[in-house]
Write a protein that holds these residues in place. Structure first.
Motif, PDB file in Angstrom:
ATOM      1  N   ARG A 157       0.856  -1.191   0.000  1.00 40.54           N
ATOM      2  CA  ARG A 157       0.000   0.000   0.000  1.00 40.54           C
ATOM      3  C   ARG A 157       0.887   1.234   0.000  1.00 40.54           C
ATOM      4  O   ARG A 157       1.848   1.309   0.726  1.00 40.54           O
ATOM      5  CB  ARG A 157      -0.893   0.009   1.235  1.00 40.54           C
ATOM      6  CG  ARG A 157      -1.654  -1.284   1.452  1.00 40.54           C
ATOM      7  CD  ARG A 157      -3.071  -1.282   1.210  1.00 40.54           C
ATOM      8  NE  ARG A 157      -3.751  -0.075   1.577  1.00 40.54           N
ATOM      9  CZ  ARG A 157      -4.964   0.176   1.195  1.00 40.54           C
ATOM     10  NH1 ARG A 157      -5.604  -0.676   0.465  1.00 40.54           N
ATOM     11  NH2 ARG A 157      -5.563   1.283   1.539  1.00 40.54           N
ATOM     12  N   ILE A 158       0.542   2.195  -0.794  1.00 37.77           N
ATOM     13  CA  ILE A 158       1.289   3.443  -0.852  1.00 37.77           C
ATOM     14  C   ILE A 158       0.732   4.395   0.206  1.00 37.77           C
ATOM     15  O   ILE A 158      -0.488   4.539   0.337  1.00 37.77           O
ATOM     16  CB  ILE A 158       1.171   4.072  -2.259  1.00 37.77           C
ATOM     17  CG1 ILE A 158       1.959   3.248  -3.257  1.00 37.77           C
ATOM     18  CG2 ILE A 158       1.651   5.508  -2.266  1.00 37.77           C
ATOM     19  CD1 ILE A 158       3.454   3.237  -3.048  1.00 37.77           C
ATOM     20  N   ILE A 159       1.638   4.979   0.965  1.00 35.89           N
ATOM     21  CA  ILE A 159       1.249   6.040   1.888  1.00 35.89           C
ATOM     22  C   ILE A 159       1.784   7.343   1.304  1.00 35.89           C
ATOM     23  O   ILE A 159       2.580   7.328   0.372  1.00 35.89           O
ATOM     24  CB  ILE A 159       1.773   5.781   3.320  1.00 35.89           C
ATOM     25  CG1 ILE A 159       3.294   5.785   3.370  1.00 35.89           C
ATOM     26  CG2 ILE A 159       1.208   4.460   3.857  1.00 35.89           C
ATOM     27  CD1 ILE A 159       3.877   5.696   4.773  1.00 35.89           C
ATOM     28  N   SER A 160       1.361   8.455   1.828  1.00 36.37           N
ATOM     29  CA  SER A 160       1.769   9.733   1.234  1.00 36.37           C
ATOM     30  C   SER A 160       3.287   9.866   1.251  1.00 36.37           C
ATOM     31  O   SER A 160       3.954   9.424   2.189  1.00 36.37           O
ATOM     32  CB  SER A 160       1.127  10.901   1.976  1.00 36.37           C
ATOM     33  OG  SER A 160       1.800  11.169   3.184  1.00 36.37           O
ATOM     34  N   SER A 161       3.812  10.490   0.225  1.00 36.96           N
ATOM     35  CA  SER A 161       5.260  10.676   0.141  1.00 36.96           C
ATOM     36  C   SER A 161       5.751  11.575   1.274  1.00 36.96           C
ATOM     37  O   SER A 161       6.865  11.404   1.765  1.00 36.96           O
ATOM     38  CB  SER A 161       5.654  11.236  -1.227  1.00 36.96           C
ATOM     39  OG  SER A 161       4.973  12.444  -1.488  1.00 36.96           O
ATOM     40  N   GLY A 162       4.922  12.505   1.716  1.00 38.27           N
ATOM     41  CA  GLY A 162       5.292  13.365   2.838  1.00 38.27           C
ATOM     42  C   GLY A 162       5.450  12.577   4.129  1.00 38.27           C
ATOM     43  O   GLY A 162       6.414  12.787   4.879  1.00 38.27           O
ATOM     44  N   LEU A 163       4.522  11.673   4.393  1.00 35.89           N
ATOM     45  CA  LEU A 163       4.626  10.837   5.588  1.00 35.89           C
ATOM     46  C   LEU A 163       5.802   9.877   5.469  1.00 35.89           C
ATOM     47  O   LEU A 163       6.549   9.661   6.426  1.00 35.89           O
ATOM     48  CB  LEU A 163       3.321  10.073   5.837  1.00 35.89           C
ATOM     49  CG  LEU A 163       3.309   9.193   7.090  1.00 35.89           C
ATOM     50  CD1 LEU A 163       3.585  10.003   8.354  1.00 35.89           C
ATOM     51  CD2 LEU A 163       1.968   8.469   7.203  1.00 35.89           C
ATOM     52  N   ARG A 164       6.001   9.326   4.301  1.00 36.90           N
ATOM     53  CA  ARG A 164       7.137   8.417   4.093  1.00 36.90           C
ATOM     54  C   ARG A 164       8.449   9.168   4.334  1.00 36.90           C
ATOM     55  O   ARG A 164       9.356   8.656   4.979  1.00 36.90           O
ATOM     56  CB  ARG A 164       7.079   7.840   2.685  1.00 36.90           C
ATOM     57  CG  ARG A 164       8.081   6.765   2.406  1.00 36.90           C
ATOM     58  CD  ARG A 164       7.700   5.424   2.953  1.00 36.90           C
ATOM     59  NE  ARG A 164       6.601   4.852   2.201  1.00 36.90           N
ATOM     60  CZ  ARG A 164       6.299   3.564   2.214  1.00 36.90           C
ATOM     61  NH1 ARG A 164       7.031   2.712   2.902  1.00 36.90           N
ATOM     62  NH2 ARG A 164       5.271   3.118   1.553  1.00 36.90           N
TER      63      ARG A 164
END
Length: 122
Positions: free
Chosen positions: A59-66
């Motif tokens: 699952r992809i999470i937001s790039s900002g959170l990553r």
């Protein structure tokens, strides 16, 4: 996603990872305090755990959170865990791009490259 929410998600995910609270408790807290969907928080936690321990997170999470997770992993756990987290991150990017044809995760690839460059400079 606001930095305050990302920080709270990281703190709660780390607390679950460290065995200080249950996933159910963390999901409830994040939901009540920041109106984050409980299933979304579960995905965030799994992404964080797999970044530290290995495994493919589909699952992809937001790039900002990553990006926030990667910065904290480096700060708290060091370059070896960051290296592991980057391997997991790229696997996730490649999986998503392969299963979603004609999709390139430009922001995610930029975040990934930022930390690869950091590791190379150490």
């Amino acid at each position: 996603m606001e930095k305050e929410i990302m920080e709270a998600i990281y703190i709660s995910a780390k607390s679950v990872y460290d065995g200080k609270e249950s996933l159910a408790e963390a999901k409830e807290y994040i939901n009540k305090a920041f109106n984050v969907n409980v299933n979304s928080f579960a995905d965030y936690y799994r992404a964080f755990k797999m970044m530290l321990d290995g495994g493919q997170h589909k699952r992809i999470i937001s790039s900002g959170l990553r990006d926030y997770f990667l910065s904290k992993i480096y700060e708290v756990y060091g370059k070896d865990k960051l290296s592991r987290a980057l391997e997991v991150y790229m696997e996730s990017i490649l999986y998503y791009e392969e299963t979603h044809k004609n999709c390139t995760l430009h922001k995610d690839r930029a975040v990934y490259q930022k930390y690869v460059t950091l590791l190379r400079s150490l």
